[in-house]
Design a protein around this motif. Structure first.
Motif, PDB file in Angstrom:
ATOM      1  N   LEU A 238       5.093  -2.302  -6.905  1.00  0.00           N
ATOM      2  CA  LEU A 238       5.109  -0.846  -7.022  1.00  0.00           C
ATOM      3  C   LEU A 238       6.367  -0.269  -6.384  1.00  0.00           C
ATOM      4  CD1 LEU A 238       1.413   0.039  -6.049  1.00  0.00           C
ATOM      5  CD2 LEU A 238       2.423   0.206  -8.335  1.00  0.00           C
ATOM      6  N   GLU A 239       6.779   0.895  -6.861  1.00  0.00           N
ATOM      7  CA  GLU A 239       7.854   1.625  -6.206  1.00  0.00           C
ATOM      8  C   GLU A 239       7.315   2.214  -4.894  1.00  0.00           C
ATOM      9  OE1 GLU A 239      10.965   1.710  -7.102  1.00  0.00           O
ATOM     10  OE2 GLU A 239      10.586   0.517  -8.915  1.00  0.00           O
ATOM     11  N   ARG A 240       8.222   2.615  -4.002  1.00  0.00           N
ATOM     12  CA  ARG A 240       7.804   3.056  -2.669  1.00  0.00           C
ATOM     13  C   ARG A 240       6.873   4.268  -2.726  1.00  0.00           C
ATOM     14  NH1 ARG A 240       9.448   2.000   2.575  1.00  0.00           N
ATOM     15  NH2 ARG A 240       9.066   3.671   4.072  1.00  0.00           N
ATOM     16  N   ASP A 241       7.165   5.236  -3.568  1.00  0.00           N
ATOM     17  CA  ASP A 241       6.311   6.427  -3.643  1.00  0.00           C
ATOM     18  C   ASP A 241       4.899   6.062  -4.080  1.00  0.00           C
ATOM     19  OD1 ASP A 241       8.370   8.008  -2.815  1.00  0.00           O
ATOM     20  OD2 ASP A 241       8.859   8.807  -4.800  1.00  0.00           O
ATOM     21  N   ALA A 242       4.787   5.167  -5.057  1.00  0.00           N
ATOM     22  CA  ALA A 242       3.466   4.731  -5.543  1.00  0.00           C
ATOM     23  C   ALA A 242       2.742   3.925  -4.456  1.00  0.00           C
ATOM     24  CB  ALA A 242       3.611   3.899  -6.806  1.00  0.00           C
ATOM     25  N   ALA A 243       3.509   3.123  -3.725  1.00  0.00           N
ATOM     26  CA  ALA A 243       2.917   2.354  -2.633  1.00  0.00           C
ATOM     27  C   ALA A 243       2.397   3.293  -1.547  1.00  0.00           C
ATOM     28  CB  ALA A 243       3.945   1.390  -2.054  1.00  0.00           C
ATOM     29  N   GLN A 244       3.141   4.357  -1.276  1.00  0.00           N
ATOM     30  CA  GLN A 244       2.718   5.352  -0.283  1.00  0.00           C
ATOM     31  C   GLN A 244       1.431   6.036  -0.717  1.00  0.00           C
ATOM     32  OE1 GLN A 244       4.486   6.886   2.914  1.00  0.00           O
ATOM     33  NE2 GLN A 244       2.246   6.963   2.879  1.00  0.00           N
ATOM     34  N   GLU A 245       1.325   6.393  -1.970  1.00  0.00           N
ATOM     35  CA  GLU A 245       0.111   7.024  -2.484  1.00  0.00           C
ATOM     36  C   GLU A 245      -1.079   6.080  -2.382  1.00  0.00           C
ATOM     37  OE1 GLU A 245       0.727   8.384  -6.453  1.00  0.00           O
ATOM     38  OE2 GLU A 245       2.381   9.733  -5.911  1.00  0.00           O
ATOM     39  N   LEU A 246      -0.847   4.822  -2.711  1.00  0.00           N
ATOM     40  CA  LEU A 246      -1.919   3.824  -2.643  1.00  0.00           C
ATOM     41  C   LEU A 246      -2.376   3.627  -1.203  1.00  0.00           C
ATOM     42  CD1 LEU A 246      -3.667   1.695  -4.086  1.00  0.00           C
ATOM     43  CD2 LEU A 246      -1.743   0.082  -3.821  1.00  0.00           C
ATOM     44  N   LEU A 247      -1.419   3.539  -0.275  1.00  0.00           N
ATOM     45  CA  LEU A 247      -1.760   3.338   1.131  1.00  0.00           C
ATOM     46  C   LEU A 247      -2.550   4.526   1.671  1.00  0.00           C
ATOM     47  CD1 LEU A 247      -1.472   1.522   3.647  1.00  0.00           C
ATOM     48  CD2 LEU A 247       0.656   2.735   4.167  1.00  0.00           C
ATOM     49  N   THR A 248      -2.141   5.719   1.304  1.00  0.00           N
ATOM     50  CA  THR A 248      -2.857   6.918   1.740  1.00  0.00           C
ATOM     51  C   THR A 248      -4.276   6.937   1.186  1.00  0.00           C
ATOM     52  OG1 THR A 248      -0.791   8.187   1.855  1.00  0.00           O
ATOM     53  CG2 THR A 248      -2.851   9.438   1.705  1.00  0.00           C
ATOM     54  N   ALA A 249      -4.415   6.588  -0.084  1.00  0.00           N
ATOM     55  CA  ALA A 249      -5.739   6.566  -0.716  1.00  0.00           C
ATOM     56  C   ALA A 249      -6.660   5.523  -0.101  1.00  0.00           C
ATOM     57  CB  ALA A 249      -5.588   6.308  -2.209  1.00  0.00           C
ATOM     58  N   SER A 250      -6.069   4.485   0.479  1.00  0.00           N
ATOM     59  CA  SER A 250      -6.861   3.398   1.074  1.00  0.00           C
ATOM     60  C   SER A 250      -7.290   3.689   2.503  1.00  0.00           C
ATOM     61  CB  SER A 250      -6.046   2.105   1.066  1.00  0.00           C
ATOM     62  OG  SER A 250      -4.999   2.170   2.036  1.00  0.00           O
ATOM     63  N   GLY A 251      -6.856   4.840   3.049  1.00  0.00           N
ATOM     64  CA  GLY A 251      -7.137   5.118   4.444  1.00  0.00           C
ATOM     65  C   GLY A 251      -6.210   4.365   5.371  1.00  0.00           C
ATOM     66  N   LYS A 252      -4.990   4.086   4.888  1.00  0.00           N
ATOM     67  CA  LYS A 252      -3.941   3.372   5.630  1.00  0.00           C
ATOM     68  C   LYS A 252      -4.327   1.931   5.950  1.00  0.00           C
ATOM     69  CE  LYS A 252      -1.605   7.342   7.711  1.00  0.00           C
ATOM     70  NZ  LYS A 252      -1.068   7.922   8.960  1.00  0.00           N
ATOM     71  N   SER A 253      -5.086   1.310   5.056  1.00  0.00           N
ATOM     72  CA  SER A 253      -5.425  -0.102   5.201  1.00  0.00           C
ATOM     73  C   SER A 253      -4.718  -0.890   4.109  1.00  0.00           C
ATOM     74  CB  SER A 253      -6.935  -0.307   5.075  1.00  0.00           C
ATOM     75  OG  SER A 253      -7.238  -1.693   4.928  1.00  0.00           O
ATOM     76  N   VAL A 254      -3.816  -1.779   4.512  1.00  0.00           N
ATOM     77  CA  VAL A 254      -3.078  -2.573   3.536  1.00  0.00           C
ATOM     78  C   VAL A 254      -4.025  -3.446   2.720  1.00  0.00           C
ATOM     79  CG1 VAL A 254      -1.354  -4.397   3.239  1.00  0.00           C
ATOM     80  CG2 VAL A 254      -0.964  -2.566   4.905  1.00  0.00           C
ATOM     81  N   LYS A 255      -5.004  -4.054   3.382  1.00  0.00           N
ATOM     82  CA  LYS A 255      -5.949  -4.913   2.657  1.00  0.00           C
ATOM     83  C   LYS A 255      -6.725  -4.123   1.605  1.00  0.00           C
ATOM     84  CE  LYS A 255      -8.346  -7.084   5.887  1.00  0.00           C
ATOM     85  NZ  LYS A 255      -9.170  -8.114   6.564  1.00  0.00           N
ATOM     86  N   VAL A 256      -7.212  -2.963   1.975  1.00  0.00           N
ATOM     87  CA  VAL A 256      -7.962  -2.125   1.039  1.00  0.00           C
ATOM     88  C   VAL A 256      -7.053  -1.671  -0.096  1.00  0.00           C
ATOM     89  CG1 VAL A 256      -9.219   0.055   0.757  1.00  0.00           C
ATOM     90  CG2 VAL A 256      -9.641  -1.387   2.767  1.00  0.00           C
ATOM     91  N   ALA A 257      -5.832  -1.296   0.256  1.00  0.00           N
ATOM     92  CA  ALA A 257      -4.887  -0.839  -0.758  1.00  0.00           C
ATOM     93  C   ALA A 257      -4.615  -1.927  -1.789  1.00  0.00           C
ATOM     94  CB  ALA A 257      -3.581  -0.401  -0.092  1.00  0.00           C
ATOM     95  N   LEU A 258      -4.374  -3.129  -1.328  1.00  0.00           N
ATOM     96  CA  LEU A 258      -4.095  -4.234  -2.244  1.00  0.00           C
ATOM     97  C   LEU A 258      -5.293  -4.532  -3.140  1.00  0.00           C
ATOM     98  CD1 LEU A 258      -2.178  -6.606   0.198  1.00  0.00           C
ATOM     99  CD2 LEU A 258      -1.194  -5.356  -1.747  1.00  0.00           C
ATOM    100  N   LEU A 259      -6.478  -4.536  -2.551  1.00  0.00           N
ATOM    101  CA  LEU A 259      -7.668  -4.815  -3.345  1.00  0.00           C
ATOM    102  C   LEU A 259      -7.918  -3.706  -4.368  1.00  0.00           C
ATOM    103  CD1 LEU A 259      -9.842  -6.962  -3.640  1.00  0.00           C
ATOM    104  CD2 LEU A 259     -11.260  -5.686  -2.011  1.00  0.00           C
ATOM    105  N   MET A 260      -7.687  -2.474  -3.976  1.00  0.00           N
ATOM    106  CA  MET A 260      -7.816  -1.350  -4.919  1.00  0.00           C
ATOM    107  C   MET A 260      -6.874  -1.528  -6.108  1.00  0.00           C
ATOM    108  SD  MET A 260      -8.013   1.860  -2.230  1.00  0.00           S
ATOM    109  CE  MET A 260      -7.757   3.118  -3.503  1.00  0.00           C
ATOM    110  N   HIS A 261      -5.647  -1.902  -5.817  1.00  0.00           N
ATOM    111  CA  HIS A 261      -4.648  -2.052  -6.877  1.00  0.00           C
ATOM    112  C   HIS A 261      -4.977  -3.232  -7.794  1.00  0.00           C
ATOM    113  CE1 HIS A 261      -0.712  -1.945  -8.825  1.00  0.00           C
ATOM    114  NE2 HIS A 261      -0.639  -3.265  -8.625  1.00  0.00           N
ATOM    115  N   TRP A 262      -5.324  -4.359  -7.192  1.00  0.00           N
ATOM    116  CA  TRP A 262      -5.541  -5.568  -7.987  1.00  0.00           C
ATOM    117  C   TRP A 262      -6.825  -5.527  -8.814  1.00  0.00           C
ATOM    118  CZ3 TRP A 262      -4.151  -8.967  -3.203  1.00  0.00           C
ATOM    119  CH2 TRP A 262      -2.751  -9.073  -3.095  1.00  0.00           C
ATOM    120  N   THR A 263      -7.830  -4.834  -8.298  1.00  0.00           N
ATOM    121  CA  THR A 263      -9.131  -4.848  -8.978  1.00  0.00           C
ATOM    122  C   THR A 263      -9.483  -3.526  -9.641  1.00  0.00           C
ATOM    123  OG1 THR A 263     -10.320  -4.215  -6.962  1.00  0.00           O
ATOM    124  CG2 THR A 263      -9.980  -6.577  -7.346  1.00  0.00           C
TER     125      THR A 263
END
Length: 302
Positions: A252-277
């Protein structure tokens, strides 16, 4: 425990013949000698590889069951334990009580020597009582020369309470015995500066603690591949690290990664799982919980 009157015979107290002319060496020769002697730290770690692995599994099992990891020591040994414990929350997003460092003399001894307190075994036991150490906990006693009564007192009481115990020392068992469940012996030889165990002994102790805490956290799912996916996003540097991980693993581009991280509650693990699944945060958190926080297992389960 070895009688303190025999300290002069301990490996950590012996005179290093390779540095007999230390005060006559050129600065470059001094550096070269340190470098040559530090090879012994790598060899000592290699010699304790089985014991280190056993300790990692023991610690990970205890933490999975709701237990805690305690490092206890005096002087340099105790300070190194406190340092390793303090690094776990920012590195692995663990609660401060999960890994605790206990130093003879308390916080004040971090900056002001209080080595005299290491001679009181009952203080070590009292530290265990104060923290209500029990059957699910692991206590790692750290003592370069192996004789520290404070550490032995803590290990003895912890064993009585059913805790698992680990003993780290830079002397062989035939010099100082221990009743700990696991003994990690790290003989690095006599110090360049005779008796100064903040040198090779301190270095090899830091290496061992790095291996124990990192190894246990890997087993607990705090790592995906070789990435710190449980990093606590608490400052700009760690935010950048979290975003870089997400970008590297998702493209992902940085802006999209930032949106994903924010949506995950600042959890990298949650963010990755949200994106992949393609699931929302609540679902991702539930899947991770079902897989005991293991991101790889969570992904493989779907």
């Amino acid at each position: 425990m070895e009688n303190l009157s025999t300290r002069g015979h301990l490996l950590t107290e012996q005179v290093n013949i390779n540095s007999a002319n230390l005060d006559r060496l050129s600065t470059l020769e001094l550096v070269d000698l340190f470098n040559k002697e530090d090879i012994n730290t790598l060899n000592a770690i290699a010699g304790a590889r089985v014991e280190l692995a056993t300790a990692i599994d023991t610690i990970a099992d205890a933490l999975r069951q709701g237990g805690r990891l305690f490092y206890i020591g005096a002087g340099t040994s105790g300070r190194l334990g406190v340092l390793d414990a303090a690094e776990c929350p920012p590195t692995f997003c663990t609660p401060p009580e999960l890994v605790q460092g206990i130093l003879a003399g308390g916080a004040g001894a971090l900056i002001k020597s209080s080595e005299g307190l290491e001679d009181i075994a009952s203080d070590g036991a009292a530290a265990m009582v104060e923290r209500n150490v029990g059957v699910h906990d692991v206590v790692v006693g750290i003592t370069a020369g192996g004789t520290t009564p404070y550490v032995h007192g803590a290990i003895e009481y912890a064993k009585q309470r059913g805790a698992k115990t680990v003993f780290i020392a830079c002397v062989p068992a035939n010099q100082v015995a221990s009743i700990a469940d696991i003994e990690i012996r790290l003989p690095v030889g006599a110090e360049i500066l005779s008796g100064s165990t903040r040198l090779k002994s301190g270095t090899v102790t830091k290496m061992a603690l790095n291996i124990l805490s990192t190894g246990a956290m890997v087993k607990l799912g705090k790592v995906y591949g070789n990435r710190m996916v449980d990093v606590a996003v608490t400052n700009t540097k760690l935010l950048d690290r979290a975003l870089q991980m997400i970008q590297d693993l998702t493209q992902l581009e940085r802006d999209a990664a930032q949106e994903l991280l924010t949506a995950s509650g600042k959890s990298v693990k949650v963010a990755l799982l949200m994106h992949w699944t393609k699931v929302d945060r609540a679902k991702a958190e539930a899947i991770l919980a079902q897989n005991h926080g293991q991101l790889r297992s969570a992904v493989d389960s779907l």
